[in-house]
Design a protein around this motif. Structure first.
Motif, mmCIF file in Angstrom:
data_model
loop_
_atom_site.group_PDB
_atom_site.id
_atom_site.type_symbol
_atom_site.label_atom_id
_atom_site.label_comp_id
_atom_site.label_asym_id
_atom_site.label_seq_id
_atom_site.Cartn_x
_atom_site.Cartn_y
_atom_site.Cartn_z
ATOM 1 N N GLU A 1 47.066 14.032 11.643
ATOM 2 C CA GLU A 1 46.417 14.598 12.739
ATOM 3 C C GLU A 1 46.909 15.339 14.174
ATOM 4 O OE1 GLU A 1 41.889 13.281 13.465
ATOM 5 O OE2 GLU A 1 43.538 12.299 13.789
ATOM 6 N N GLY A 2 46.620 15.985 14.549
ATOM 7 C CA GLY A 2 46.876 17.147 15.988
ATOM 8 C C GLY A 2 45.816 17.518 16.554
ATOM 9 N N ARG A 3 46.063 18.059 18.168
ATOM 10 C CA ARG A 3 45.603 18.383 19.097
ATOM 11 C C ARG A 3 44.633 20.022 18.271
ATOM 12 N NH1 ARG A 3 46.112 20.437 23.853
ATOM 13 N NH2 ARG A 3 43.495 21.093 24.809
ATOM 14 N N ARG B 1 37.644 16.829 13.775
ATOM 15 C CA ARG B 1 36.221 16.158 14.841
ATOM 16 C C ARG B 1 36.747 16.560 16.044
ATOM 17 N NH1 ARG B 1 38.415 10.624 15.470
ATOM 18 N NH2 ARG B 1 40.580 11.076 15.290
ATOM 19 N N ALA B 2 35.604 16.115 16.539
ATOM 20 C CA ALA B 2 35.240 16.090 18.205
ATOM 21 C C ALA B 2 35.901 14.300 18.477
ATOM 22 C CB ALA B 2 34.433 16.428 18.915
ATOM 23 N N LEU B 3 37.189 14.677 19.302
ATOM 24 C CA LEU B 3 36.954 13.518 20.321
ATOM 25 C C LEU B 3 37.682 13.137 21.785
ATOM 26 C CD1 LEU B 3 37.477 9.954 20.037
ATOM 27 C CD2 LEU B 3 40.085 11.050 19.591
ATOM 28 N N GLY C 1 36.301 15.440 23.617
ATOM 29 C CA GLY C 1 36.063 16.314 24.275
ATOM 30 C C GLY C 1 37.276 17.739 23.529
ATOM 31 N N ASP C 2 38.275 16.754 23.080
ATOM 32 C CA ASP C 2 38.947 17.531 22.285
ATOM 33 C C ASP C 2 39.122 18.007 20.847
ATOM 34 O OD1 ASP C 2 40.736 18.309 23.885
ATOM 35 O OD2 ASP C 2 42.109 16.581 24.428
ATOM 36 N N LEU C 3 39.295 18.693 20.387
ATOM 37 C CA LEU C 3 39.729 18.549 18.091
ATOM 38 C C LEU C 3 40.015 18.239 18.017
ATOM 39 C CD1 LEU C 3 37.232 22.144 17.892
ATOM 40 C CD2 LEU C 3 36.245 19.839 18.177
ATOM 41 N N LEU C 4 40.058 18.019 17.767
ATOM 42 C CA LEU C 4 41.428 17.024 16.326
ATOM 43 C C LEU C 4 41.579 17.678 15.247
ATOM 44 C CD1 LEU C 4 41.541 13.002 17.898
ATOM 45 C CD2 LEU C 4 43.044 15.212 17.727
ATOM 46 N N ILE C 5 42.367 17.808 14.359
ATOM 47 C CA ILE C 5 42.755 18.948 12.768
ATOM 48 C C ILE C 5 43.054 18.243 11.992
ATOM 49 C CG2 ILE C 5 44.668 19.948 14.201
ATOM 50 C CD1 ILE C 5 42.948 22.276 11.880
ATOM 51 N N LYS C 6 43.002 17.953 11.040
ATOM 52 C CA LYS C 6 44.166 16.504 9.975
ATOM 53 C C LYS C 6 44.465 17.735 8.350
ATOM 54 C CE LYS C 6 45.649 12.828 8.146
ATOM 55 N NZ LYS C 6 45.476 11.242 7.546
ATOM 56 N N ALA C 7 45.162 18.353 7.754
ATOM 57 C CA ALA C 7 44.779 18.705 6.726
ATOM 58 C C ALA C 7 44.939 17.631 5.956
ATOM 59 C CB ALA C 7 46.422 19.551 6.439
ATOM 60 N N GLY C 8 43.576 18.035 4.605
ATOM 61 C CA GLY C 8 44.135 16.259 3.879
ATOM 62 C C GLY C 8 44.674 17.278 2.556
ATOM 63 N N ALA C 9 44.703 16.048 1.737
ATOM 64 C CA ALA C 9 46.301 16.681 0.197
ATOM 65 C C ALA C 9 45.555 17.603 -0.167
ATOM 66 C CB ALA C 9 45.889 15.054 -0.390
ATOM 67 N N VAL C 10 44.132 17.817 -0.323
ATOM 68 C CA VAL C 10 43.447 19.165 -0.948
ATOM 69 C C VAL C 10 44.413 20.486 -0.549
ATOM 70 C CG1 VAL C 10 42.182 20.757 -2.017
ATOM 71 C CG2 VAL C 10 41.526 18.489 -2.006
ATOM 72 N N ARG D 1 32.436 21.911 18.227
ATOM 73 C CA ARG D 1 32.275 21.782 18.721
ATOM 74 C C ARG D 1 31.167 22.290 19.651
ATOM 75 N NH1 ARG D 1 35.759 21.768 22.565
ATOM 76 N NH2 ARG D 1 37.709 23.383 21.527
ATOM 77 N N THR D 2 30.083 23.180 18.630
ATOM 78 C CA THR D 2 28.367 23.262 19.239
ATOM 79 C C THR D 2 27.758 22.282 18.620
ATOM 80 O OG1 THR D 2 28.148 24.768 17.206
ATOM 81 C CG2 THR D 2 28.452 25.665 19.493
ATOM 82 N N ALA D 3 28.067 21.077 17.664
ATOM 83 C CA ALA D 3 27.519 20.267 17.541
ATOM 84 C C ALA D 3 26.832 18.827 18.666
ATOM 85 C CB ALA D 3 27.697 19.873 15.935
ATOM 86 N N ARG D 4 25.620 18.458 18.406
ATOM 87 C CA ARG D 4 25.819 17.567 19.455
ATOM 88 C C ARG D 4 24.583 16.425 19.159
ATOM 89 N NH1 ARG D 4 25.704 20.749 24.181
ATOM 90 N NH2 ARG D 4 24.477 21.998 24.040
ATOM 91 N N PRO D 5 26.228 14.955 19.588
ATOM 92 C CA PRO D 5 25.399 14.119 19.489
ATOM 93 C C PRO D 5 24.227 13.506 19.319
ATOM 94 C CG PRO D 5 27.548 14.196 21.145
ATOM 95 C CD PRO D 5 26.296 15.806 20.342
ATOM 96 N N LEU D 6 23.547 12.717 18.292
ATOM 97 C CA LEU D 6 22.845 12.253 18.266
ATOM 98 C C LEU D 6 22.556 11.069 19.855
ATOM 99 C CD1 LEU D 6 21.896 11.627 14.877
ATOM 100 C CD2 LEU D 6 20.776 13.651 15.997
#
Length: 174
Positions: free
Chosen positions: A22-24, A79-81, A83-92, A162-167
């Motif tokens: 996982e990285g930025r 995923r957001a964490l 204020g940053d977005l993190l990306i991780k390629a899955g096995a698929v 990024r635009t999804a608002r947390p509940l």
């Protein structure tokens, strides 16, 4: 395959391997693969053969590239964490990426060094594929389409995250 072709293919595979951790998610996530495919397109797409069933071959492999790219982009976690977005390629995602790039590399190696040239020539003749350039164009467009659709899918998904608002937190009960 030339050294440049090996380096280019390996660089594209390493991009996904890098994303197994996982990285930025930043501009490099998008620009590096797009720069590589721009170089490849400029280097190898001199013309698009249109005689016989050349366009059918090109269209079919381009569609395979699009399917692999979209599926790979969907199977990449974003995923957001803080204020940053993190990306991780899955096995698929990694398997699909390697399958697409590996198929092209394997085909080229088989034709050049594994005795497949006669088989491809017979297939081409039987299916009205008129030139070697049709195969080159088809596989290059397959790779380019896989990269571009994967990047585009990740981009679209990242905008949605990024635009999804947390509940809001539930109100405390008294």
């Amino acid at each position: 395959m030339t050294a440049t072709e090996w380096i280019t293919d390996i660089a594209l595979v390493l991009i996904v391997f890098r994303q197994l951790r996982e990285g930025r998610l930043d501009h490099r996530t998008f620009l590096l693969p797009l720069a590589i495919v721009a170089f490849v397109g400029y280097s190898y797409l001199d013309s698009v053969p249109t005689a016989g069933n050349d366009l059918v071959l090109i269209g079919a492999l381009t569609a395979v590239g699009a399917a692999l790219g979209i599926a790979g982009g969907i199977h990449t976690r974003i995923r957001a964490l803080d204020g940053d977005l993190l990306i991780k390629a899955g096995a698929v995602s990694a398997v699909l990426w390697i399958a697409g790039m590996g198929a092209r590399m394997g085909f080229q190696t088989w034709v050049e060094h594994g005795g497949g040239a006669d088989d491809v020539a017979r297939f081409s003749l039987a299916h009205h594929i008129t030139s070697q350039q049709a195969w080159v164009t088809a596989f290059v467009l397959m790779a380019l389409t896989e990269v571009v659709t994967r990047v585009a899918t990740i981009y679209v998904r990242s905008r949605a995250v990024r635009t999804a608002r947390p509940l809001p937190a539930p109100a405390p009960t008294v």
